[in-house]
Design a protein around this motif. Sequence first.
Motif, mmCIF file in Angstrom:
data_model
loop_
_atom_site.group_PDB
_atom_site.id
_atom_site.type_symbol
_atom_site.label_atom_id
_atom_site.label_comp_id
_atom_site.label_asym_id
_atom_site.label_seq_id
_atom_site.Cartn_x
_atom_site.Cartn_y
_atom_site.Cartn_z
ATOM 1 N N PHE A 162 15.636 -13.893 -2.872
ATOM 2 C CA PHE A 162 14.188 -13.664 -2.805
ATOM 3 C C PHE A 162 13.394 -14.920 -3.187
ATOM 4 C CE2 PHE A 162 14.793 -8.857 -3.859
ATOM 5 C CZ PHE A 162 15.193 -8.613 -2.549
ATOM 6 N N TYR A 163 13.995 -15.793 -3.995
ATOM 7 C CA TYR A 163 13.290 -17.009 -4.413
ATOM 8 C C TYR A 163 12.995 -17.930 -3.230
ATOM 9 C CZ TYR A 163 14.059 -15.727 -9.268
ATOM 10 O OH TYR A 163 14.025 -15.069 -10.478
ATOM 11 N N TRP A 164 13.773 -17.819 -2.170
ATOM 12 C CA TRP A 164 13.563 -18.640 -0.980
ATOM 13 C C TRP A 164 12.202 -18.366 -0.354
ATOM 14 C CZ3 TRP A 164 13.592 -17.598 4.478
ATOM 15 C CH2 TRP A 164 13.778 -18.720 5.298
ATOM 16 N N ALA A 165 11.680 -17.153 -0.523
ATOM 17 C CA ALA A 165 10.405 -16.773 0.074
ATOM 18 C C ALA A 165 9.340 -16.442 -0.962
ATOM 19 C CB ALA A 165 10.608 -15.568 1.011
ATOM 20 N N LYS A 166 9.628 -16.702 -2.236
ATOM 21 C CA LYS A 166 8.683 -16.335 -3.283
ATOM 22 C C LYS A 166 7.345 -17.035 -3.065
ATOM 23 C CE LYS A 166 8.260 -15.757 -8.277
ATOM 24 N NZ LYS A 166 8.909 -15.937 -9.598
ATOM 25 N N GLY A 167 6.273 -16.250 -3.157
ATOM 26 C CA GLY A 167 4.938 -16.800 -2.967
ATOM 27 C C GLY A 167 4.443 -16.741 -1.541
ATOM 28 N N SER A 168 5.305 -16.347 -0.590
ATOM 29 C CA SER A 168 4.875 -16.255 0.803
ATOM 30 C C SER A 168 3.837 -15.154 0.990
ATOM 31 C CB SER A 168 6.077 -15.989 1.717
ATOM 32 O OG SER A 168 7.015 -17.022 1.611
ATOM 33 N N GLY A 169 4.110 -13.991 0.417
ATOM 34 C CA GLY A 169 3.166 -12.872 0.489
ATOM 35 C C GLY A 169 3.149 -12.202 1.847
ATOM 36 N N LEU A 170 2.819 -10.936 1.870
ATOM 37 C CA LEU A 170 2.621 -10.201 3.114
ATOM 38 C C LEU A 170 1.184 -10.408 3.575
ATOM 39 C CD1 LEU A 170 4.451 -6.857 2.224
ATOM 40 C CD2 LEU A 170 5.224 -8.605 3.807
ATOM 41 N N THR A 171 0.997 -10.549 4.854
ATOM 42 C CA THR A 171 -0.343 -10.790 5.378
ATOM 43 C C THR A 171 -1.189 -9.525 5.374
ATOM 44 O OG1 THR A 171 0.494 -10.413 7.621
ATOM 45 C CG2 THR A 171 0.452 -12.683 6.818
ATOM 46 N N LYS A 172 -0.554 -8.370 5.426
ATOM 47 C CA LYS A 172 -1.294 -7.116 5.403
ATOM 48 C C LYS A 172 -0.348 -6.000 4.994
ATOM 49 C CE LYS A 172 -0.529 -6.226 10.325
ATOM 50 N NZ LYS A 172 -1.130 -5.919 11.623
ATOM 51 N N LYS A 173 -0.902 -4.877 4.620
ATOM 52 C CA LYS A 173 -0.084 -3.716 4.285
ATOM 53 C C LYS A 173 0.515 -3.152 5.566
ATOM 54 C CE LYS A 173 1.468 -0.362 1.605
ATOM 55 N NZ LYS A 173 2.498 -0.635 0.583
ATOM 56 N N PRO A 174 1.816 -3.261 5.758
ATOM 57 C CA PRO A 174 2.400 -2.829 7.030
ATOM 58 C C PRO A 174 2.636 -1.322 7.079
ATOM 59 C CG PRO A 174 4.092 -3.725 5.626
ATOM 60 C CD PRO A 174 2.799 -3.821 4.849
ATOM 61 N N GLN A 175 2.780 -0.849 8.296
ATOM 62 C CA GLN A 175 3.151 0.546 8.522
ATOM 63 C C GLN A 175 4.512 0.792 7.884
ATOM 64 O OE1 GLN A 175 3.603 1.364 12.666
ATOM 65 N NE2 GLN A 175 4.022 3.540 12.435
ATOM 66 N N GLY A 176 4.726 1.990 7.346
ATOM 67 C CA GLY A 176 6.013 2.325 6.760
ATOM 68 C C GLY A 176 7.124 2.268 7.790
ATOM 69 N N ALA A 177 8.325 1.902 7.333
ATOM 70 C CA ALA A 177 9.451 1.707 8.236
ATOM 71 C C ALA A 177 9.806 2.975 9.005
ATOM 72 C CB ALA A 177 10.656 1.219 7.449
ATOM 73 N N THR A 178 9.916 4.097 8.304
ATOM 74 C CA THR A 178 10.299 5.343 8.977
ATOM 75 C C THR A 178 9.255 5.744 10.007
ATOM 76 O OG1 THR A 178 11.578 6.103 7.060
ATOM 77 C CG2 THR A 178 10.863 7.773 8.631
ATOM 78 N N ASP A 179 7.987 5.613 9.661
ATOM 79 C CA ASP A 179 6.920 5.941 10.614
ATOM 80 C C ASP A 179 6.977 5.022 11.832
ATOM 81 O OD1 ASP A 179 5.987 7.990 9.027
ATOM 82 O OD2 ASP A 179 4.415 6.784 8.092
ATOM 83 N N PHE A 180 7.265 3.753 11.599
ATOM 84 C CA PHE A 180 7.370 2.817 12.721
ATOM 85 C C PHE A 180 8.516 3.202 13.643
ATOM 86 C CE2 PHE A 180 9.725 -0.902 14.341
ATOM 87 C CZ PHE A 180 8.823 -1.300 15.315
ATOM 88 N N ILE A 181 9.687 3.477 13.079
ATOM 89 C CA ILE A 181 10.838 3.845 13.906
ATOM 90 C C ILE A 181 10.527 5.113 14.693
ATOM 91 C CG2 ILE A 181 13.267 4.548 13.862
ATOM 92 C CD1 ILE A 181 13.517 2.826 11.274
ATOM 93 N N ARG A 182 9.910 6.086 14.025
ATOM 94 C CA ARG A 182 9.531 7.329 14.698
ATOM 95 C C ARG A 182 8.602 7.053 15.882
ATOM 96 N NH1 ARG A 182 7.818 9.934 10.592
ATOM 97 N NH2 ARG A 182 9.530 11.434 10.361
#
Length: 307
Positions: free
Chosen positions: A101-121
């Motif tokens: 996780f340290y490889w990407a620490k501080g990158s941050g998500l650009t927005k609150k994404p849709q939940g994984a299960t809802d996306f797959i559905r």
Amino acid sequence: MKKLILFFLISFSLTAQQRQKVIFDCDLGDDIDDAYALGYLLTLQDRYEILGITTCYGRTEDRAILAQKFLAVTGENHIPVYVGKNTSKSSDRANWYADQFYWAKGSGLTKKPQGATDFIRSQLKKYPGEVIIFSVGPVTNLAPLGAELQKAKAIYAMFGSFKIGYDGSTKVDAEWNVTCDIPSAKAFVQSGANIIYAGLDVTAMVKLSAENRLKLLMRQSPLTSAMQGLYVLWGQETPTLFDPVAIGMETNPELFTIEKVHVYVDDKGFTRLDPTKPANAEIGTSIKHTEFIQKLMHQYVYQNLQP
């Protein structure tokens, strides 16, 4: 000129339509094989249209950040990433802030994404019978879908130990992706979906040798540098590439022997076979692992993904 532009647009559209739609569900950041599997998948975009990447198990938000950076450094950040159910409170192990996780620490998500299960559905509803799911982690995101998983064209899952264990012997083991969430594993195998299992029987012997690790290090492309950077943070020596095999079973079926069986999960997380019941799945029982590693290395070396 207008006719020429129209021709290219139509050709591009037809090419996109011909690619197989896939979703990649992973626990990126724990063992190193998820990173090698994601890298492998990114090199296969002439074959696959990646609808999205979903993260599962433990600190799923950190896994999503890791996936986003991996995509950004390889120029593939048009592929969306969706956060799965956070299960970090289930155990101390699940709450581990993995070294990768340290490889990407501080990158941050650009927005609150849709939940994984809802996306797959949503994708299974939008493209019934057209989507392949590559599942290479605990099936926490998939189990809640139940019979809806039958809308998938197929699910290739790194899951289980049927006739071979981690050490390559005939003593089977309770495999990690199953034991992390046994109730979900039980629901998954009983979903009625078209599931092809890449268990330890075809994954435990797929090792990335020191010679091949050196090749990836010396290749010095954005993709190989990302994979080797994560390998260093992983902190162990020889990776077993369990997860790329699940993709390879779809990409190169000629390298595998497949058997139709009835699979169930017991209360201790062992994947059992019941010969008295009709088949509900397919399992890989052998792999030409030398040839598979050669094909895998070819994909890693002969690509030029750029940000």
